[in-house]
Design a protein around this motif. Structure first.
Motif, PDB file in Angstrom:
ATOM      1  N   SER A 147       0.851  -1.197   0.000  1.00  0.00           N
ATOM      2  CA  SER A 147       0.000   0.000   0.000  1.00  0.00           C
ATOM      3  C   SER A 147       0.885   1.245   0.000  1.00  0.00           C
ATOM      4  O   SER A 147       1.006   1.934   1.020  1.00  0.00           O
ATOM      5  CB  SER A 147      -0.926   0.006   1.222  1.00  0.00           C
ATOM      6  N   PRO A 148       1.557   1.540  -1.139  1.00  0.00           N
ATOM      7  CA  PRO A 148       2.515   2.657  -1.145  1.00  0.00           C
ATOM      8  C   PRO A 148       1.879   4.018  -0.875  1.00  0.00           C
ATOM      9  O   PRO A 148       2.532   4.896  -0.303  1.00  0.00           O
ATOM     10  CB  PRO A 148       3.129   2.586  -2.545  1.00  0.00           C
ATOM     11  N   HIS A 149       0.605   4.208  -1.273  1.00  0.00           N
ATOM     12  CA  HIS A 149      -0.028   5.499  -0.996  1.00  0.00           C
ATOM     13  C   HIS A 149      -0.128   5.745   0.508  1.00  0.00           C
ATOM     14  O   HIS A 149       0.153   6.845   0.995  1.00  0.00           O
ATOM     15  CB  HIS A 149      -1.428   5.544  -1.625  1.00  0.00           C
ATOM     16  N   LYS A 150      -0.532   4.695   1.259  1.00  0.00           N
ATOM     17  CA  LYS A 150      -0.638   4.826   2.710  1.00  0.00           C
ATOM     18  C   LYS A 150       0.751   4.940   3.339  1.00  0.00           C
ATOM     19  O   LYS A 150       0.940   5.673   4.315  1.00  0.00           O
ATOM     20  CB  LYS A 150      -1.396   3.639   3.291  1.00  0.00           C
ATOM     21  N   ALA A 151       1.705   4.215   2.788  1.00  0.00           N
ATOM     22  CA  ALA A 151       3.074   4.304   3.297  1.00  0.00           C
ATOM     23  C   ALA A 151       3.598   5.726   3.149  1.00  0.00           C
ATOM     24  O   ALA A 151       4.261   6.257   4.050  1.00  0.00           O
ATOM     25  CB  ALA A 151       3.975   3.327   2.547  1.00  0.00           C
ATOM     26  N   LEU A 152       3.285   6.339   2.015  1.00  0.00           N
ATOM     27  CA  LEU A 152       3.711   7.715   1.775  1.00  0.00           C
ATOM     28  C   LEU A 152       3.037   8.679   2.747  1.00  0.00           C
ATOM     29  O   LEU A 152       3.669   9.613   3.256  1.00  0.00           O
ATOM     30  CB  LEU A 152       3.394   8.101   0.334  1.00  0.00           C
ATOM     31  N   LYS A 153       1.754   8.419   3.039  1.00  0.00           N
ATOM     32  CA  LYS A 153       1.017   9.280   3.979  1.00  0.00           C
ATOM     33  C   LYS A 153       1.706   9.294   5.345  1.00  0.00           C
ATOM     34  O   LYS A 153       1.929  10.365   5.922  1.00  0.00           O
ATOM     35  CB  LYS A 153      -0.422   8.780   4.117  1.00  0.00           C
ATOM     36  N   TYR A 154       2.043   8.108   5.853  1.00  0.00           N
ATOM     37  CA  TYR A 154       2.662   8.044   7.176  1.00  0.00           C
ATOM     38  C   TYR A 154       4.108   8.545   7.141  1.00  0.00           C
ATOM     39  O   TYR A 154       4.585   9.142   8.113  1.00  0.00           O
ATOM     40  CB  TYR A 154       2.595   6.622   7.721  1.00  0.00           C
ATOM     41  N   ALA A 158      12.364   8.395   7.607  1.00  0.00           N
ATOM     42  CA  ALA A 158      11.146   8.882   6.956  1.00  0.00           C
ATOM     43  C   ALA A 158      11.417   9.210   5.485  1.00  0.00           C
ATOM     44  O   ALA A 158      10.609   8.885   4.605  1.00  0.00           O
ATOM     45  CB  ALA A 158      10.618  10.116   7.690  1.00  0.00           C
ATOM     46  N   LEU A 159      12.543   9.846   5.212  1.00  0.00           N
ATOM     47  CA  LEU A 159      12.900  10.156   3.826  1.00  0.00           C
ATOM     48  C   LEU A 159      13.076   8.871   3.012  1.00  0.00           C
ATOM     49  O   LEU A 159      12.648   8.783   1.855  1.00  0.00           O
ATOM     50  CB  LEU A 159      14.191  10.978   3.794  1.00  0.00           C
ATOM     51  N   PHE A 160      13.684   7.873   3.635  1.00  0.00           N
ATOM     52  CA  PHE A 160      13.893   6.589   2.960  1.00  0.00           C
ATOM     53  C   PHE A 160      12.557   5.910   2.681  1.00  0.00           C
ATOM     54  O   PHE A 160      12.338   5.383   1.578  1.00  0.00           O
ATOM     55  CB  PHE A 160      14.772   5.698   3.831  1.00  0.00           C
ATOM     56  N   ARG A 161      11.640   5.908   3.668  1.00  0.00           N
ATOM     57  CA  ARG A 161      10.322   5.301   3.476  1.00  0.00           C
ATOM     58  C   ARG A 161       9.565   6.005   2.349  1.00  0.00           C
ATOM     59  O   ARG A 161       8.930   5.350   1.511  1.00  0.00           O
ATOM     60  CB  ARG A 161       9.487   5.389   4.758  1.00  0.00           C
ATOM     61  N   CYS A 162       9.630   7.331   2.333  1.00  0.00           N
ATOM     62  CA  CYS A 162       8.960   8.073   1.257  1.00  0.00           C
ATOM     63  C   CYS A 162       9.592   7.740  -0.093  1.00  0.00           C
ATOM     64  O   CYS A 162       8.882   7.591  -1.092  1.00  0.00           O
ATOM     65  CB  CYS A 162       9.025   9.574   1.526  1.00  0.00           C
ATOM     66  N   GLY A 163      10.919   7.624  -0.106  1.00  0.00           N
ATOM     67  CA  GLY A 163      11.585   7.232  -1.342  1.00  0.00           C
ATOM     68  C   GLY A 163      11.118   5.869  -1.822  1.00  0.00           C
ATOM     69  O   GLY A 163      10.874   5.654  -3.021  1.00  0.00           O
ATOM     70  N   GLN A 164      10.980   4.907  -0.897  1.00  0.00           N
ATOM     71  CA  GLN A 164      10.484   3.579  -1.254  1.00  0.00           C
ATOM     72  C   GLN A 164       9.063   3.654  -1.812  1.00  0.00           C
ATOM     73  O   GLN A 164       8.736   2.990  -2.808  1.00  0.00           O
ATOM     74  CB  GLN A 164      10.495   2.668  -0.018  1.00  0.00           C
ATOM     75  N   ALA A 165       8.202   4.452  -1.138  1.00  0.00           N
ATOM     76  CA  ALA A 165       6.816   4.563  -1.578  1.00  0.00           C
ATOM     77  C   ALA A 165       6.722   5.215  -2.957  1.00  0.00           C
ATOM     78  O   ALA A 165       5.981   4.735  -3.832  1.00  0.00           O
ATOM     79  CB  ALA A 165       6.017   5.365  -0.549  1.00  0.00           C
ATOM     80  N   TYR A 166       7.467   6.296  -3.170  1.00  0.00           N
ATOM     81  CA  TYR A 166       7.458   6.951  -4.484  1.00  0.00           C
ATOM     82  C   TYR A 166       7.954   6.009  -5.578  1.00  0.00           C
ATOM     83  O   TYR A 166       7.442   6.016  -6.704  1.00  0.00           O
ATOM     84  CB  TYR A 166       8.327   8.206  -4.454  1.00  0.00           C
ATOM     85  N   LEU A 167       8.943   5.193  -5.257  1.00  0.00           N
ATOM     86  CA  LEU A 167       9.448   4.227  -6.232  1.00  0.00           C
ATOM     87  C   LEU A 167       8.343   3.242  -6.612  1.00  0.00           C
ATOM     88  O   LEU A 167       8.154   2.935  -7.799  1.00  0.00           O
ATOM     89  CB  LEU A 167      10.648   3.480  -5.660  1.00  0.00           C
ATOM     90  N   GLU A 168       7.601   2.736  -5.598  1.00  0.00           N
ATOM     91  CA  GLU A 168       6.511   1.800  -5.881  1.00  0.00           C
ATOM     92  C   GLU A 168       5.416   2.463  -6.709  1.00  0.00           C
ATOM     93  O   GLU A 168       4.734   1.794  -7.489  1.00  0.00           O
ATOM     94  CB  GLU A 168       5.918   1.278  -4.561  1.00  0.00           C
ATOM     95  N   LEU A 169       5.262   3.768  -6.540  1.00  0.00           N
ATOM     96  CA  LEU A 169       4.248   4.517  -7.294  1.00  0.00           C
ATOM     97  C   LEU A 169       4.765   4.993  -8.653  1.00  0.00           C
ATOM     98  O   LEU A 169       4.046   5.675  -9.378  1.00  0.00           O
ATOM     99  CB  LEU A 169       3.787   5.718  -6.466  1.00  0.00           C
ATOM    100  N   HIS A 170       6.024   4.654  -8.964  1.00  0.00           N
ATOM    101  CA  HIS A 170       6.681   5.039 -10.229  1.00  0.00           C
ATOM    102  C   HIS A 170       6.833   6.552 -10.359  1.00  0.00           C
ATOM    103  O   HIS A 170       6.884   7.080 -11.474  1.00  0.00           O
ATOM    104  CB  HIS A 170       5.911   4.493 -11.447  1.00  0.00           C
ATOM    105  N   GLU A 171       6.923   7.229  -9.211  1.00  0.00           N
ATOM    106  CA  GLU A 171       7.179   8.677  -9.205  1.00  0.00           C
ATOM    107  C   GLU A 171       8.666   8.859  -8.917  1.00  0.00           C
ATOM    108  O   GLU A 171       9.092   9.147  -7.799  1.00  0.00           O
ATOM    109  CB  GLU A 171       6.299   9.371  -8.160  1.00  0.00           C
TER     110      GLU A 171
END
Length: 321
Positions: free
Chosen positions: A234-241, A255-268
């Motif tokens: 659930s990368p959208h929720k991961a990005l939210k948190y 937190a920056l690393f988690r957001c980076g992981q989430a954006y990668l999963e979202l292809h952003e």
């Protein structure tokens, strides 16, 4: 040593004692003074004993007094269930025995019928008036009684307890979540993390210092939830948190690393790269950050190549008309 390996070692020790003619009961301590629960510590544990109403993580095996084969055991389980005293542990002798144990301890107990299965037994496995032997290894325990007491209060009552008590409660809740996470039970972990987050969110801070302490505790829950949502795809929720964590600490590399992981999963990929470059500036030699940055760069290049190929085919198709 694993629960399985330790159980096997204890069984060998028991057989050795029996071959030497050492009576089982003579080696054991009378826990209550009435002879109903006898105990022998095989491997000592550390820290305080298990508190009442705790939740325990244990490996155990139950035997008829002179049997070689258990009638029940958890040693085949990689992740035994967390058991709540007074609810999940239904054998009186086992519950009383656990209250004498410490984390990491391995002990064996001999229970007379009144502390085990009574005069009726439990057919077909337990005969009438049976004395049973239990071998117990405490892997971990959590003082969930304090959590239960706190949650039973109204929101108004919860706000009157010292902040230090709330922080102890949510730390225990987070430990439950971490235990579930390590067992790959991510939905259970998520529920615990959200419970802790809610308890902290309901607190009315009385000063800037209290707000800071609450935010510090919330930060850990946001980071845990972000990683858990990634595990749940659930990368959208991961990005939210992840972003909630950054609202508290904009320089937090996790937190920056988690957001980076989430954006990668979202292809952003641009956003992923921005987060990871910021994290890299703070931890330039962190292998996880550097490896993920390389992965983002590779995925970004592959995405651009696919786009170029797609546009090239579109243009060729248009020219052919």
């Amino acid at each position: 040593m694993s629960g399985n390996g330790l159980i096997s070692s204890i069984r060998r020790l028991i057989h050795a004692d029996e071959r030497l003619g050492a009576p089982l009961r003579q080696q054991m301590e009378d826990v209550l003074g009435d002879g109903g629960i006898l105990k022998e510590v095989i491997q000592h544990g550390d820290g305080p004993p298990v508190p009442r109403n705790a939740s325990v993580l244990i490996h155990y095996s139950g035997f008829l007094e002179y049997s070689d084969h258990p009638f029940e055991t958890t040693t085949h389980l990689k992740y035994p269930q967390m058991m709540k005293l007074g609810r999940d542990v239904t054998l009186a002798g086992l519950e009383l025995g656990l209250l004498t144990m410490k984390k990491g301890e391995f002990s064996r107990f001999l229970f007379q019928p009144q502390y085990a299965y009574g005069d009726m037994g439990c057919p077909p496995f337990i005969p009438t008036a049976a004395t049973v032997l239990y071998e117990v290894h405490i892997l971990d325990f959590l003082d969930s009684g304090q959590v239960d007491d706190f949650i039973s209060m109204s929101p108004e009552e919860q706000n009157t307890v010292p902040l230090s008590t709330l922080l102890e409660v949510v730390n225990t809740v987070r430990s439950f979540g971490n235990r579930y996470f390590n067992m790959r039970r991510y939905d259970n972990a998520k529920d615990r993390y959200k419970q802790g987050m809610m308890l902290l969110g309901n607190r009315d801070a009385q000063s800037d210092a209290e707000t800071e302490r609450i935010d510090k505790a919330l930060l850990l829950f946001y980071l845990n939830l972000s990683l858990t949502e990634l595990r749940l795809d659930s990368p959208h929720k991961a990005l939210k948190y992840g972003n909630k964590a950054l609202e508290i600490d904009s320089n937090n590399t996790k937190a920056l690393f988690r957001c980076g992981q989430a954006y990668l999963e979202l292809h952003e990929y641009d956003s992923a790269q921005d987060c990871l470059i910021t994290a890299q500036a703070k931890k330039p030699f962190d292998s996880d950050i550097n490896n993920l940055l390389r992965k983002v760069a590779t995925c970004y290049k592959e995405s651009l190549d696919k786009q170029k190929d797609l546009y090239s085919k579109m243009f060729r198709h248009l020219r052919s008309k």
